[in-house]
Design a protein around this motif. Sequence first.
Motif, mmCIF file in Angstrom:
data_model
loop_
_atom_site.group_PDB
_atom_site.id
_atom_site.type_symbol
_atom_site.label_atom_id
_atom_site.label_comp_id
_atom_site.label_asym_id
_atom_site.label_seq_id
_atom_site.Cartn_x
_atom_site.Cartn_y
_atom_site.Cartn_z
ATOM 1 N N GLU A 189 -2.157 -5.691 -11.764
ATOM 2 C CA GLU A 189 -1.579 -5.602 -10.423
ATOM 3 C C GLU A 189 -2.662 -5.891 -9.396
ATOM 4 O O GLU A 189 -3.843 -5.591 -9.609
ATOM 5 N N VAL A 190 -2.254 -6.492 -8.279
ATOM 6 C CA VAL A 190 -3.154 -6.726 -7.144
ATOM 7 C C VAL A 190 -2.819 -5.696 -6.076
ATOM 8 O O VAL A 190 -1.661 -5.551 -5.674
ATOM 9 N N VAL A 191 -3.822 -4.971 -5.633
ATOM 10 C CA VAL A 191 -3.639 -3.862 -4.691
ATOM 11 C C VAL A 191 -4.523 -4.105 -3.475
ATOM 12 O O VAL A 191 -5.676 -4.528 -3.612
ATOM 13 N N ARG A 192 -3.990 -3.839 -2.295
ATOM 14 C CA ARG A 192 -4.762 -4.098 -1.076
ATOM 15 C C ARG A 192 -5.103 -2.807 -0.340
ATOM 16 O O ARG A 192 -4.409 -1.793 -0.473
ATOM 17 N N VAL A 193 -6.170 -2.885 0.433
ATOM 18 C CA VAL A 193 -6.525 -1.812 1.360
ATOM 19 C C VAL A 193 -5.828 -2.117 2.677
ATOM 20 O O VAL A 193 -6.010 -3.201 3.235
ATOM 21 N N ASP B 42 0.643 -6.667 -3.018
ATOM 22 C CA ASP B 42 1.943 -6.240 -2.476
ATOM 23 C C ASP B 42 1.930 -4.760 -2.123
ATOM 24 O O ASP B 42 2.572 -4.334 -1.169
ATOM 25 N N ARG B 43 1.211 -3.963 -2.926
ATOM 26 C CA ARG B 43 1.139 -2.530 -2.655
ATOM 27 C C ARG B 43 -0.240 -2.159 -2.133
ATOM 28 O O ARG B 43 -1.238 -2.811 -2.435
ATOM 29 N N THR B 44 -0.277 -1.081 -1.365
ATOM 30 C CA THR B 44 -1.555 -0.604 -0.854
ATOM 31 C C THR B 44 -2.138 0.418 -1.831
ATOM 32 O O THR B 44 -1.456 0.895 -2.749
ATOM 33 N N VAL B 45 -3.390 0.783 -1.601
ATOM 34 C CA VAL B 45 -4.018 1.792 -2.458
ATOM 35 C C VAL B 45 -3.284 3.121 -2.375
ATOM 36 O O VAL B 45 -3.308 3.910 -3.328
ATOM 37 N N ASP B 46 -2.632 3.383 -1.256
ATOM 38 C CA ASP B 46 -1.894 4.640 -1.109
ATOM 39 C C ASP B 46 -0.580 4.618 -1.877
ATOM 40 O O ASP B 46 -0.018 5.671 -2.195
ATOM 41 N N GLU B 47 -0.073 3.422 -2.168
ATOM 42 C CA GLU B 47 1.194 3.294 -2.869
ATOM 43 C C GLU B 47 1.024 3.083 -4.381
ATOM 44 O O GLU B 47 1.954 3.316 -5.148
#
Length: 274
Positions: A234-238, A201-206
């Motif tokens: 948490e699952v974090v996306r690029v 749901d959130r990016t690496v920047d968030e």
Amino acid sequence: MPDTLTNAKAERVRSVRALAQRSVRARQGLFLAEGPQAVREAVRWRPDLVRDLYVTDEAAQRHTDMVAAATDAGLNPQLVTGEVLAAMADAQTPQGLLAVCRVPVADLDVVLAAGPRVVGVLAHVRDPGNAGTVIRAADAAGADAVVVSDGSVDPYAPKVVRSTAGSLFHLPVVSGMPVPGIVERLRAAGLTVLAADGAGDRTVDEADLAGPHAWLFGNEAWGLTAEDRALADEVVRVPIHGRAESLNLAMAATVCLYASARQRTGSAERATGP
């Protein structure tokens, strides 16, 4: 130096070449470090791991500083012909230097007792080039350790070692544990576990990367399994801003690890600022 080794069919040569096999490495606790970069880092940072060092005459003349450093470290470089080195090496085009090294003892309890801030975890990663590049990226980004799960490529396979470009000698690499056990130990030590996955749901920047955390990176073909993703906090996306469908494992891992480095550096600067 001892007399030049010229017999490419000698038992000593065959025993070195056999270290390209995982079963032989496991049985003997030894692995190959090939080429100037890997050998230089082994001699500079972990000379205690170097059991034997082989060098061609041409390479000895080109890398006099390395040969001198090896001698100063108590090693005794063995001159070999190019034919002998080619018979020993796994690489198709050997670069004149090869070290037989002892597999370092890396214990996750020791790593965690040191209070790591960032740890990279490879979950069922099979490609040697990807695994080695992630270890190299973790080193470059200032991570404290890399953990390689069971079912993954051997981090001391020749192609992995070459891909690390010497980083294997800079930070602890723990291997052989199942992913659930790794995550349990990391979380018990106070690290947040982040799964790097396009479903985040959130990016690496968030994401909040200021505290101690571990990145969970999945297989290059299918990514993280649903079971492994469920283990994470948490699952974090690029984020993908262009038309590319995705990034490969090594590229995505590098982005994540450098995002950690940026937040950690920024936190340190704010803590010491006016």
